[in-house]
Design an enzyme around this catalytic site. Sequence first.
Site, PDB file in Angstrom:
ATOM      1  N   ASP A 178      34.439 132.487  33.617  1.00 13.54           N
ATOM      2  CA  ASP A 178      35.202 132.583  32.256  1.00 13.54           C
ATOM      3  C   ASP A 178      35.710 131.236  32.027  1.00 13.54           C
ATOM      4  O   ASP A 178      36.249 130.340  32.968  1.00 13.54           O
ATOM      5  CB  ASP A 178      36.179 133.628  32.273  1.00 13.54           C
ATOM      6  CG  ASP A 178      35.494 135.178  32.072  1.00 13.54           C
ATOM      7  OD1 ASP A 178      34.234 135.260  31.715  1.00 13.54           O
ATOM      8  OD2 ASP A 178      36.178 136.186  32.386  1.00 13.54           O
ATOM      9  N   LYS A 236      35.028 132.643  26.500  1.00 11.36           N
ATOM     10  CA  LYS A 236      34.696 133.306  25.336  1.00 11.36           C
ATOM     11  C   LYS A 236      36.234 132.962  24.566  1.00 11.36           C
ATOM     12  O   LYS A 236      37.079 133.090  25.251  1.00 11.36           O
ATOM     13  CB  LYS A 236      34.710 134.802  25.355  1.00 11.36           C
ATOM     14  CG  LYS A 236      33.346 135.362  25.841  1.00 11.36           C
ATOM     15  CD  LYS A 236      33.177 136.641  26.097  1.00 11.36           C
ATOM     16  CE  LYS A 236      31.960 137.226  26.552  1.00 11.36           C
ATOM     17  NZ  LYS A 236      31.940 138.925  26.928  1.00 11.36           N
ATOM     18  N   MET A 289      45.687 140.007  24.881  1.00  9.51           N
ATOM     19  CA  MET A 289      45.181 139.611  23.442  1.00  9.51           C
ATOM     20  C   MET A 289      45.907 140.181  22.124  1.00  9.51           C
ATOM     21  O   MET A 289      44.963 140.472  21.110  1.00  9.51           O
ATOM     22  CB  MET A 289      43.459 140.033  23.464  1.00  9.51           C
ATOM     23  CG  MET A 289      42.900 139.552  24.651  1.00  9.51           C
ATOM     24  SD  MET A 289      41.037 140.304  24.652  1.00  9.51           S
ATOM     25  CE  MET A 289      41.412 141.835  25.302  1.00  9.51           C
TER      26      MET A 289
END
Length: 307
Positions: A58, A80, A193
């Site tokens: 990641d 991402k 998030m």
Amino acid sequence: MARQPARNRPPGLVVVGGKQAGRPLGAVWLVGAGPGDPDLLTFRAFNALRAADVVVHDGLVSEEILDLAPSRARRINVAKRKSRHTLPQDDINQLLVALALEGLTVVRLKGGDPFLFGRGGEELAACRAAGVDCHVVPGVTAALAASAGAGAPLTHRGSAQAVTFVTGHAAHGEPDLDWVALARPNQTVVVYMGVSTAALIAERLVAAGRAASTPALIVENASRADERRLLTTLSGLAEAAAGVKGPALLMVGEAMAMAEVQSPPPLTGEGDREAVEGALAAKRAPSVISPMGELTPPPLRWAGEFK
């Protein structure tokens, strides 16, 4: 060198090199890299990383942790970000399977823990469906690092009898959460998030009955050198989150009032700085140094699994 039979290839991927005849299948290791500080990497994660032929990682995995992989290991960044994916998740799943079918040891290195908002379950399911061995190595999730660093316990007698982890991100529209349950007092709600939806989250919690004066802590880049903490209230959460640019957690609950948000006192002299930097350098070496100067994994009872 014989190419892998087409019937065994996952759709949508072309495997370069092909599988050697008689070569055993590889394996996929879903490894939690923790929140960023290499000191929080587990020995099991370290050993898996040192045995990797390929590291599929990641964007949030720190360079310090990536550098623990062998120099021969290929790195593939599948970072991402919101509304911008290097690879769609289905393609990542297929990539892991294809690499393992080539006989490679594949480490899927994920920030935090693979099974906590990390989509590790989807990758595990894809490996199982393809008959590829898949092993999971847990990691320290960001909420634990943020809580420990700030000195704000997620559960605390008299002020936090429960803790709930939720995501503030939804593919379409607002997150589908039980706002009434999350608004109950004496609990900590940790939102992953959730920076871009902080205003909505605060509005929904207050509307469901959570006091607007409830302490709220924002921790940006938990455990890293540039970690930043903002202590506010539920009513001030949106304004505080507006200036946050890096990955961050929203932590709402009475126990967050215990958070320390001041930076450590500055070093007073060059001697102090050298002493601290030397101590940190020694601490950041979770390995045994061989006479040749190369990193070798510490002896663990699982060492045979990585051969």
